[in-house]
Design a protein around this motif. Structure first.
Motif, PDB file in Angstrom:
ATOM      1  N   THR A 114      -5.467  -8.724  -7.127  1.00  0.00           N
ATOM      2  CA  THR A 114      -5.553  -9.577  -5.937  1.00  0.00           C
ATOM      3  C   THR A 114      -5.319  -8.758  -4.667  1.00  0.00           C
ATOM      4  OG1 THR A 114      -4.579 -11.378  -7.246  1.00  0.00           O
ATOM      5  CG2 THR A 114      -4.596 -11.671  -4.855  1.00  0.00           C
ATOM      6  N   LEU A 115      -6.059  -9.085  -3.618  1.00  0.00           N
ATOM      7  CA  LEU A 115      -5.786  -8.526  -2.295  1.00  0.00           C
ATOM      8  C   LEU A 115      -5.279  -9.661  -1.408  1.00  0.00           C
ATOM      9  CD1 LEU A 115      -9.010  -6.367  -1.631  1.00  0.00           C
ATOM     10  CD2 LEU A 115      -6.870  -5.676  -2.755  1.00  0.00           C
ATOM     11  N   LYS A 116      -4.152  -9.424  -0.749  1.00  0.00           N
ATOM     12  CA  LYS A 116      -3.654 -10.422   0.194  1.00  0.00           C
ATOM     13  C   LYS A 116      -3.981  -9.959   1.612  1.00  0.00           C
ATOM     14  CE  LYS A 116      -0.220 -13.069  -0.691  1.00  0.00           C
ATOM     15  NZ  LYS A 116       1.177 -13.585  -0.818  1.00  0.00           N
ATOM     16  N   ILE A 117      -4.845 -10.702   2.264  1.00  0.00           N
ATOM     17  CA  ILE A 117      -5.244 -10.348   3.630  1.00  0.00           C
ATOM     18  C   ILE A 117      -4.065 -10.592   4.558  1.00  0.00           C
ATOM     19  CG2 ILE A 117      -6.821 -10.861   5.530  1.00  0.00           C
ATOM     20  CD1 ILE A 117      -8.869 -11.811   3.516  1.00  0.00           C
ATOM     21  N   ASP A 118      -3.642  -9.551   5.243  1.00  0.00           N
ATOM     22  CA  ASP A 118      -2.464  -9.652   6.099  1.00  0.00           C
ATOM     23  C   ASP A 118      -2.671 -10.661   7.229  1.00  0.00           C
ATOM     24  OD1 ASP A 118       0.227  -8.467   6.723  1.00  0.00           O
ATOM     25  OD2 ASP A 118      -0.787  -8.202   8.657  1.00  0.00           O
ATOM     26  N   ARG A 119      -1.582 -11.291   7.622  1.00  0.00           N
ATOM     27  CA  ARG A 119      -1.710 -12.347   8.621  1.00  0.00           C
ATOM     28  C   ARG A 119      -2.101 -11.839  10.004  1.00  0.00           C
ATOM     29  NH1 ARG A 119       4.038 -13.106   8.141  1.00  0.00           N
ATOM     30  NH2 ARG A 119       5.126 -12.296   9.939  1.00  0.00           N
ATOM     31  N   SER A 120      -1.937 -10.533  10.246  1.00  0.00           N
ATOM     32  CA  SER A 120      -2.369 -10.004  11.542  1.00  0.00           C
ATOM     33  C   SER A 120      -3.883 -10.147  11.708  1.00  0.00           C
ATOM     34  CB  SER A 120      -1.952  -8.540  11.688  1.00  0.00           C
ATOM     35  OG  SER A 120      -2.491  -7.759  10.640  1.00  0.00           O
ATOM     36  N   PHE A 121      -4.628 -10.078  10.597  1.00  0.00           N
ATOM     37  CA  PHE A 121      -6.087 -10.239  10.683  1.00  0.00           C
ATOM     38  C   PHE A 121      -6.462 -11.710  10.822  1.00  0.00           C
ATOM     39  CE2 PHE A 121      -5.590  -6.409   7.836  1.00  0.00           C
ATOM     40  CZ  PHE A 121      -5.761  -5.495   8.859  1.00  0.00           C
ATOM     41  N   VAL A 122      -5.675 -12.552  10.166  1.00  0.00           N
ATOM     42  CA  VAL A 122      -5.940 -14.000  10.211  1.00  0.00           C
ATOM     43  C   VAL A 122      -5.648 -14.541  11.611  1.00  0.00           C
ATOM     44  CG1 VAL A 122      -5.205 -16.234   9.280  1.00  0.00           C
ATOM     45  CG2 VAL A 122      -5.534 -14.286   7.740  1.00  0.00           C
ATOM     46  N   ARG A 123      -4.596 -13.996  12.215  1.00  0.00           N
ATOM     47  CA  ARG A 123      -4.180 -14.442  13.549  1.00  0.00           C
ATOM     48  C   ARG A 123      -5.307 -14.277  14.579  1.00  0.00           C
ATOM     49  NH1 ARG A 123       0.980 -11.601  14.314  1.00  0.00           N
ATOM     50  NH2 ARG A 123      -0.449  -9.851  14.529  1.00  0.00           N
ATOM     51  N   ASP A 124      -6.114 -13.239  14.384  1.00  0.00           N
ATOM     52  CA  ASP A 124      -7.183 -12.955  15.346  1.00  0.00           C
ATOM     53  C   ASP A 124      -8.396 -13.863  15.185  1.00  0.00           C
ATOM     54  OD1 ASP A 124      -5.601 -10.948  16.327  1.00  0.00           O
ATOM     55  OD2 ASP A 124      -6.572  -9.368  15.155  1.00  0.00           O
ATOM     56  N   GLU A 151       0.822  -1.212   0.000  1.00  0.00           N
ATOM     57  CA  GLU A 151       0.000   0.000   0.000  1.00  0.00           C
ATOM     58  C   GLU A 151       0.859   1.267   0.000  1.00  0.00           C
ATOM     59  OE1 GLU A 151      -3.941  -1.195   2.489  1.00  0.00           O
ATOM     60  OE2 GLU A 151      -2.011  -1.655   3.395  1.00  0.00           O
ATOM     61  N   SER A 152       2.010   1.207   0.677  1.00  0.00           N
ATOM     62  CA  SER A 152       2.852   2.411   0.733  1.00  0.00           C
ATOM     63  C   SER A 152       3.360   2.786  -0.664  1.00  0.00           C
ATOM     64  CB  SER A 152       4.024   2.192   1.689  1.00  0.00           C
ATOM     65  OG  SER A 152       4.755   1.056   1.308  1.00  0.00           O
ATOM     66  N   MET A 153       3.533   1.774  -1.526  1.00  0.00           N
ATOM     67  CA  MET A 153       3.986   2.071  -2.891  1.00  0.00           C
ATOM     68  C   MET A 153       2.901   2.767  -3.696  1.00  0.00           C
ATOM     69  SD  MET A 153       5.838  -1.551  -3.199  1.00  0.00           S
ATOM     70  CE  MET A 153       6.370  -1.707  -4.859  1.00  0.00           C
ATOM     71  N   MET A 154       1.649   2.584  -3.278  1.00  0.00           N
ATOM     72  CA  MET A 154       0.553   3.213  -3.997  1.00  0.00           C
ATOM     73  C   MET A 154       0.350   4.655  -3.544  1.00  0.00           C
ATOM     74  SD  MET A 154      -1.819  -0.138  -3.571  1.00  0.00           S
ATOM     75  CE  MET A 154      -3.328   0.510  -4.223  1.00  0.00           C
ATOM     76  N   MET A 155       0.757   4.933  -2.308  1.00  0.00           N
ATOM     77  CA  MET A 155       0.511   6.265  -1.757  1.00  0.00           C
ATOM     78  C   MET A 155       1.439   7.317  -2.345  1.00  0.00           C
ATOM     79  SD  MET A 155      -0.062   5.236   2.156  1.00  0.00           S
ATOM     80  CE  MET A 155       0.352   6.886   2.702  1.00  0.00           C
ATOM     81  N   ASN A 156       2.720   6.933  -2.466  1.00  0.00           N
ATOM     82  CA  ASN A 156       3.683   7.873  -3.025  1.00  0.00           C
ATOM     83  C   ASN A 156       3.912   7.492  -4.484  1.00  0.00           C
ATOM     84  OD1 ASN A 156       5.842   9.351  -3.813  1.00  0.00           O
ATOM     85  ND2 ASN A 156       7.279   8.477  -2.345  1.00  0.00           N
ATOM     86  N   SER A 192      -0.642 -10.318 -13.334  1.00  0.00           N
ATOM     87  CA  SER A 192      -1.451 -10.005 -12.154  1.00  0.00           C
ATOM     88  C   SER A 192      -0.657  -9.134 -11.187  1.00  0.00           C
ATOM     89  CB  SER A 192      -1.872 -11.280 -11.423  1.00  0.00           C
ATOM     90  OG  SER A 192      -2.672 -12.093 -12.241  1.00  0.00           O
ATOM     91  N   VAL A 193      -1.363  -8.317 -10.439  1.00  0.00           N
ATOM     92  CA  VAL A 193      -0.710  -7.502  -9.419  1.00  0.00           C
ATOM     93  C   VAL A 193      -1.512  -7.634  -8.122  1.00  0.00           C
ATOM     94  CG1 VAL A 193       0.000  -5.178  -8.720  1.00  0.00           C
ATOM     95  CG2 VAL A 193       0.205  -5.862 -11.122  1.00  0.00           C
ATOM     96  N   ALA A 194      -0.814  -7.956  -7.043  1.00  0.00           N
ATOM     97  CA  ALA A 194      -1.473  -8.115  -5.744  1.00  0.00           C
ATOM     98  C   ALA A 194      -1.043  -7.014  -4.794  1.00  0.00           C
ATOM     99  CB  ALA A 194      -1.117  -9.478  -5.141  1.00  0.00           C
ATOM    100  N   ILE A 195      -1.964  -6.603  -3.933  1.00  0.00           N
ATOM    101  CA  ILE A 195      -1.576  -5.713  -2.837  1.00  0.00           C
ATOM    102  C   ILE A 195      -1.282  -6.601  -1.638  1.00  0.00           C
ATOM    103  CG2 ILE A 195      -2.185  -3.751  -1.393  1.00  0.00           C
ATOM    104  CD1 ILE A 195      -4.233  -2.930  -3.464  1.00  0.00           C
ATOM    105  N   ASP A 196      -0.020  -6.557  -1.206  1.00  0.00           N
ATOM    106  CA  ASP A 196       0.459  -7.375  -0.093  1.00  0.00           C
ATOM    107  C   ASP A 196       0.040  -6.738   1.230  1.00  0.00           C
ATOM    108  OD1 ASP A 196       1.800  -9.443   1.089  1.00  0.00           O
ATOM    109  OD2 ASP A 196       3.789  -8.861   0.373  1.00  0.00           O
TER     110      ASP A 196
END
Ligand code: C2E
Ligand code: CA
Ligand code: CA
Ligand code: CA
Length: 277
Positions: free
Chosen positions: A198-208, A152-157, A175-179
């Motif tokens: 593609t959207l890659k759901i971060d593991r911090s959300f999966v952990r919960d 996401e930071s690459m998309m902001m700047n 294909s291009v995914a947002i990590d």
């Protein structure tokens, strides 16, 4: 380090000094790593629960350091970026990933998607679009089998024209995914400017996730993915309960230690040869 006198080191924090020396050694070793063929790619499967098979692989860089052993990228990617070495490393990673994909294709494993992590610097200096498309052509790998992961930071700047390059890559069929999706500051408007796939759901959300229950963040992400017609990959799935919960939340493709750790190509080959998981 300033050596003003015989006892000068007394005034330095010895730990800091050691750290400094280690850093210099690391830098020198890193400069030589490519030439000495010390890098290796490991591949972590992405599994479709519905299809009960491996549908993709994420290429993850390892450095076989002659003294320190196998090092993960979190310890050296940033240093490589600071030293301006990341471009060469990314070129090597792309080359290696394409060659491996071509190899698996000759062994009858068609349609696998290979995901490669890119650094923001890859969008700065080099023409990433032609590097990728030329690499695919050289190895006779269809563009649809290549996925590039950006953050996401690459998309902001967007000074490096990342959006235009993402559009060109997508137009070429890549294909291009947002990590790590959801961990940065991405606004929904970015999804219009950056036509990712593609959207890659971060593991911090999966952990919960604990058992089959509703989860507002994951529901929101799957909703966004549906709305924009994007694929979803859930990262960091470590437990059966998380996989179950994700499936109930509408997520099919998963990656994580529960299914498989990142592994060298030879091990992945034996997984690919299994008829179904
Ligand atoms: P990432 O892209 O988010 O990659 C996923 C990381 O999570 C990997 O760590 C992977 O080994 C780890 N992982 C996978 N499944 C699980 C799980 O179930 N639980 C936990 N706790 N972790 C899991 P790794 O290989 O150490 O890579 C770290 C980061 O380094 C990557 O994070 C990526 O941002 C970067 N990276 C890796 N390879 C490359 C590369 O070739 N180029 C660049 N520029 N960056 C890379
Ligand atoms: Ca990644
Ligand atoms: Ca990630
Ligand atoms: Ca991450």
């Amino acid at each position: 380090v300033k050596r003003s006198g015989k006892n000068a080191f007394r005034f330095f924090d010895p730990a800091l000094n050691t750290h400094h020396r280690e850093r210099i050694t690391l830098e020198n070793d890193l400069r030589n790593a490519l030439g000495r063929a010390e890098f290796e790619l490991h591949y972590q499967p992405q599994v479709s629960l519905a299809q009960r098979r491996i549908v993709g692989l994420e290429a993850l860089l390892r450095w076989n350091h002659p003294v320190l052993g196998s090092l993960g990228p979190s310890g050296f990617i940033q240093v490589a970026e600071e030293l301006g070495l990341i471009g060469e490393i990314s070129t090597w990673v792309l080359e290696q990933a394409c060659a491996q994909l071509a190899q698996w294709r000759t062994e009858g494993h068609d349609g696998l998607r290979m995901s490669v992590n890119l650094s923001p610097f890859d969008f700065d200096k080099r023409d990433i679009v032609s590097s990728v498309t030329e690499c695919l052509e050289r190895h006779d790998v269809p563009a649809s089998q290549m996925e590039l992961e950006i953050t996401e930071s690459m998309m902001m700047n967007d000074s490096a024209g990342v959006a235009a390059k993402v559009r060109a890559l997508r137009a070429a069929g890549v294909s291009v995914a947002i990590d790590d999706f959801g961990t940065g500051y991405s606004a929904l408007a970015y999804l219009q400017k950056f036509p990712v796939s593609t959207l890659k759901i971060d593991r911090s959300f999966v952990r919960d996730l604990e058992g089959p229950m509703t989860n507002p963040i994951i529901s929101a992400i799957t909703g966004i993915a549906r709305g924009f017609d994007l694929d979803i990959v859930a990262e960091g799935v470590e437990q059966a309960e998380q996989a179950e919960a994700l499936q109930m939340l509408g997520c099919d493709i998963m990656q994580g230690y529960y299914f498989a750790r990142p592994a060298p190509a030879a091990e992945v080959r034996s997984w690919l040869q299994q008829p179904s998981m």
